[in-house]
Design a protein around this motif. Sequence first.
Motif, PDB file in Angstrom:
ATOM      1  N   MET A   1       0.848  -1.185   0.000  1.00 52.61           N
ATOM      2  CA  MET A   1       0.000   0.000   0.000  1.00 52.61           C
ATOM      3  C   MET A   1       0.893   1.247   0.000  1.00 52.61           C
ATOM      4  N   ALA A   2       0.525   2.246  -0.765  1.00 57.14           N
ATOM      5  CA  ALA A   2       1.326   3.467  -0.910  1.00 57.14           C
ATOM      6  C   ALA A   2       1.227   4.351   0.339  1.00 57.14           C
ATOM      7  N   ASP A   3       2.313   5.057   0.597  1.00 53.97           N
ATOM      8  CA  ASP A   3       2.320   6.012   1.702  1.00 53.97           C
ATOM      9  C   ASP A   3       1.409   7.189   1.370  1.00 53.97           C
ATOM     10  N   PRO A   4       0.776   7.771   2.373  1.00 52.55           N
ATOM     11  CA  PRO A   4      -0.083   8.940   2.138  1.00 52.55           C
ATOM     12  C   PRO A   4       0.729  10.125   1.617  1.00 52.55           C
ATOM     13  N   ILE A   5       0.097  10.944   0.782  1.00 55.33           N
ATOM     14  CA  ILE A   5       0.761  12.156   0.309  1.00 55.33           C
ATOM     15  C   ILE A   5       0.492  13.328   1.259  1.00 55.33           C
ATOM     16  N   LEU A   6      -0.520  13.177   2.119  1.00 57.02           N
ATOM     17  CA  LEU A   6      -0.820  14.193   3.127  1.00 57.02           C
ATOM     18  C   LEU A   6      -1.360  13.498   4.362  1.00 57.02           C
ATOM     19  N   LYS A   7      -0.818  13.867   5.515  1.00 56.65           N
ATOM     20  CA  LYS A   7      -1.316  13.372   6.799  1.00 56.65           C
ATOM     21  C   LYS A   7      -1.516  14.555   7.722  1.00 56.65           C
ATOM     22  N   ILE A   8      -2.669  14.618   8.341  1.00 57.69           N
ATOM     23  CA  ILE A   8      -2.949  15.637   9.344  1.00 57.69           C
ATOM     24  C   ILE A   8      -3.343  14.900  10.615  1.00 57.69           C
ATOM     25  N   ARG A   9      -2.673  15.228  11.705  1.00 58.70           N
ATOM     26  CA  ARG A   9      -2.913  14.573  12.986  1.00 58.70           C
ATOM     27  C   ARG A   9      -3.273  15.594  14.051  1.00 58.70           C
ATOM     28  N   ASP A  10      -4.487  15.502  14.574  1.00 57.39           N
ATOM     29  CA  ASP A  10      -4.958  16.301  15.712  1.00 57.39           C
ATOM     30  C   ASP A  10      -4.725  17.798  15.518  1.00 57.39           C
ATOM     31  N   LEU A  11      -5.047  18.309  14.333  1.00 53.30           N
ATOM     32  CA  LEU A  11      -4.812  19.721  14.012  1.00 53.30           C
ATOM     33  C   LEU A  11      -5.727  20.628  14.824  1.00 53.30           C
ATOM     34  N   GLU A  12      -5.129  21.671  15.371  1.00 55.04           N
ATOM     35  CA  GLU A  12      -5.887  22.737  16.018  1.00 55.04           C
ATOM     36  C   GLU A  12      -5.342  24.066  15.510  1.00 55.04           C
ATOM     37  N   VAL A  13      -6.238  24.893  14.975  1.00 55.37           N
ATOM     38  CA  VAL A  13      -5.877  26.235  14.508  1.00 55.37           C
ATOM     39  C   VAL A  13      -6.620  27.218  15.407  1.00 55.37           C
ATOM     40  N   ALA A  14      -5.867  28.194  15.936  1.00 52.48           N
ATOM     41  CA  ALA A  14      -6.441  29.121  16.907  1.00 52.48           C
ATOM     42  C   ALA A  14      -6.147  30.563  16.534  1.00 52.48           C
ATOM     43  N   LEU A  15      -6.974  31.460  17.069  1.00 52.75           N
ATOM     44  CA  LEU A  15      -6.725  32.894  16.966  1.00 52.75           C
ATOM     45  C   LEU A  15      -5.564  33.245  17.887  1.00 52.75           C
ATOM     46  N   THR A  16      -4.716  34.182  17.481  1.00 55.02           N
ATOM     47  CA  THR A  16      -3.567  34.563  18.297  1.00 55.02           C
ATOM     48  C   THR A  16      -3.903  35.661  19.300  1.00 55.02           C
ATOM     49  N   ASP A  17      -5.110  36.159  19.284  1.00 52.28           N
ATOM     50  CA  ASP A  17      -5.539  37.217  20.204  1.00 52.28           C
ATOM     51  C   ASP A  17      -5.539  36.690  21.634  1.00 52.28           C
ATOM     52  N   GLU A  18      -4.635  37.197  22.479  1.00 60.75           N
ATOM     53  CA  GLU A  18      -4.540  36.679  23.844  1.00 60.75           C
ATOM     54  C   GLU A  18      -5.710  37.101  24.720  1.00 60.75           C
ATOM     55  N   HIS A  19      -6.443  38.152  24.343  1.00 60.69           N
ATOM     56  CA  HIS A  19      -7.592  38.593  25.133  1.00 60.69           C
ATOM     57  C   HIS A  19      -8.846  37.776  24.838  1.00 60.69           C
ATOM     58  N   ASN A  20      -8.895  37.186  23.664  1.00 60.71           N
ATOM     59  CA  ASN A  20     -10.064  36.386  23.274  1.00 60.71           C
ATOM     60  C   ASN A  20      -9.597  35.137  22.520  1.00 60.71           C
ATOM     61  N   PRO A  21      -8.813  34.261  23.191  1.00 59.18           N
ATOM     62  CA  PRO A  21      -8.326  33.075  22.475  1.00 59.18           C
ATOM     63  C   PRO A  21      -9.464  32.104  22.180  1.00 59.18           C
ATOM     64  N   ARG A  22      -9.451  31.550  20.976  1.00 60.01           N
ATOM     65  CA  ARG A  22     -10.424  30.510  20.647  1.00 60.01           C
ATOM     66  C   ARG A  22      -9.920  29.682  19.473  1.00 60.01           C
ATOM     67  N   SER A  23     -10.325  28.436  19.475  1.00 57.85           N
ATOM     68  CA  SER A  23      -9.939  27.517  18.410  1.00 57.85           C
ATOM     69  C   SER A  23     -10.944  27.598  17.284  1.00 57.85           C
ATOM     70  N   LEU A  24     -10.444  27.638  16.054  1.00 57.88           N
ATOM     71  CA  LEU A  24     -11.319  27.659  14.884  1.00 57.88           C
ATOM     72  C   LEU A  24     -11.453  26.269  14.285  1.00 57.88           C
ATOM     73  N   VAL A  25     -10.402  25.474  14.394  1.00 63.94           N
ATOM     74  CA  VAL A  25     -10.401  24.073  13.939  1.00 63.94           C
ATOM     75  C   VAL A  25      -9.832  23.269  15.101  1.00 63.94           C
ATOM     76  N   ARG A  26     -10.495  22.155  15.451  1.00 67.56           N
ATOM     77  CA  ARG A  26     -10.028  21.336  16.568  1.00 67.56           C
ATOM     78  C   ARG A  26     -10.087  19.860  16.230  1.00 67.56           C
ATOM     79  N   GLY A  27      -9.008  19.140  16.536  1.00 66.80           N
ATOM     80  CA  GLY A  27      -9.003  17.687  16.463  1.00 66.80           C
ATOM     81  C   GLY A  27      -9.159  17.103  15.070  1.00 66.80           C
ATOM     82  N   LEU A  28      -8.675  17.797  14.052  1.00 67.04           N
ATOM     83  CA  LEU A  28      -8.821  17.305  12.677  1.00 67.04           C
ATOM     84  C   LEU A  28      -7.780  16.234  12.374  1.00 67.04           C
TER      85      LEU A  28
END
Length: 71
Positions: A1-28
Amino acid sequence: MADPILKIRDLEVALTDEHNPRSLVRGLNLEIKPQSITALVGGSGSGKTTTGLSILRLLPPALRVAKGQII
């Protein structure tokens, strides 16, 4: 079986605003194999564009990959 060309593990993308931190993408987790067709589907505001920009390393300065791996 061929190796994956893209792997994403437990991706979390967050806002950098320290006064209102929040995740926009979680656990992908995603794996794309060669010669496969994959669609990223979701409602408005579900993180499709943010995920794509993360993969391409084109996130705007206000966002950051807070956790996970994109290989």
